[in-house]
Write a protein that holds these residues in place. Sequence first.
Motif, PDB file in Angstrom:
ATOM      1  N   GLU A 178       0.871  -1.354  -0.099  1.00 59.82           N
ATOM      2  CA  GLU A 178       0.063   0.101   0.013  1.00 59.82           C
ATOM      3  C   GLU A 178       0.829   1.146   0.125  1.00 59.82           C
ATOM      4  O   GLU A 178       0.637   1.999  -0.760  1.00 59.82           O
ATOM      5  CB  GLU A 178      -0.939  -0.002   1.172  1.00 59.82           C
ATOM      6  N   PRO A 179       1.688   1.468   1.050  1.00 56.35           N
ATOM      7  CA  PRO A 179       2.549   2.687   0.661  1.00 56.35           C
ATOM      8  C   PRO A 179       3.388   2.829  -0.376  1.00 56.35           C
ATOM      9  O   PRO A 179       3.880   3.739  -0.658  1.00 56.35           O
ATOM     10  CB  PRO A 179       3.451   2.470   2.150  1.00 56.35           C
ATOM     11  N   LEU A 180       3.852   1.593  -0.993  1.00 60.62           N
ATOM     12  CA  LEU A 180       4.737   1.520  -2.217  1.00 60.62           C
ATOM     13  C   LEU A 180       3.658   2.111  -3.145  1.00 60.62           C
ATOM     14  O   LEU A 180       4.244   2.819  -4.218  1.00 60.62           O
ATOM     15  CB  LEU A 180       5.173   0.207  -2.594  1.00 60.62           C
ATOM     16  N   ILE A 181       2.614   1.617  -3.209  1.00 54.97           N
ATOM     17  CA  ILE A 181       1.486   2.329  -4.547  1.00 54.97           C
ATOM     18  C   ILE A 181       1.417   3.826  -4.274  1.00 54.97           C
ATOM     19  O   ILE A 181       1.786   4.426  -5.043  1.00 54.97           O
ATOM     20  CB  ILE A 181       0.443   1.553  -4.237  1.00 54.97           C
ATOM     21  N   TYR A 182       1.448   4.291  -3.061  1.00 58.96           N
ATOM     22  CA  TYR A 182       1.241   5.808  -2.864  1.00 58.96           C
ATOM     23  C   TYR A 182       2.826   6.714  -3.128  1.00 58.96           C
ATOM     24  O   TYR A 182       2.735   7.514  -3.595  1.00 58.96           O
ATOM     25  CB  TYR A 182       0.866   6.010  -1.289  1.00 58.96           C
TER      26      TYR A 182
END
Length: 209
Positions: A178-182
């Motif tokens: 999730e944070p990598l997508i952001y």
Amino acid sequence: MARRLDPIALSKPFVFAACLLPLAWLVWLTAYGDLGPDPVARLEHETGAWALRLLLATLALTPLRRLGAGAGVIRYRRMLGLFAFFYASVHLAVYLVVDLGGFWSQILQEIARKPFVTAGFLAWLLMIPLAVTSTRAMMRRLGGRWQKLHRLIYPLAILAILHFLWQVKYGETIAVREPLIYAGILVVLLALRVPDWLRRARRSGAQQQ
């Protein structure tokens, strides 16, 4: 002569209501004790994630306008930015009041000891002047300085991503994703601004010669 309808003005109440829906859902889940096995972690995650999503949405408006979405989309910027600050403040309040149990002195130790807390707190601090100066009156009062001040959104967005990344337990693939997508979205949004930054730098250099 009939006045033309303003679709942006008409849609703003719906956008406002949509921005409140995540909070309403969390309040509902809290009231019915349906936040899962770790309610505090769920509240912290959801409020922080929505703050970041709204911050990225705010940053996306300028590229969307230039890609043909229409000049009017920029008029959502203040609302989305203020809601990002609102959810970030709720996120911080949950951490201070619920997670730390109101032991305010402990926050200084947490900031000094945990890099993800440091990054998150700095991001929240940088949001304060942006929220305070978001009105049209402040735009007029600050003039050209307003735009320079609001470029703080770039470092605070990077800090917000680092805050999210650093608190994830690596090895948990789903959690890391999730944070990598952001982070990827932020990289794209910043890359789309590079031509403008280069033009501004060349113009500034030419004026100084």
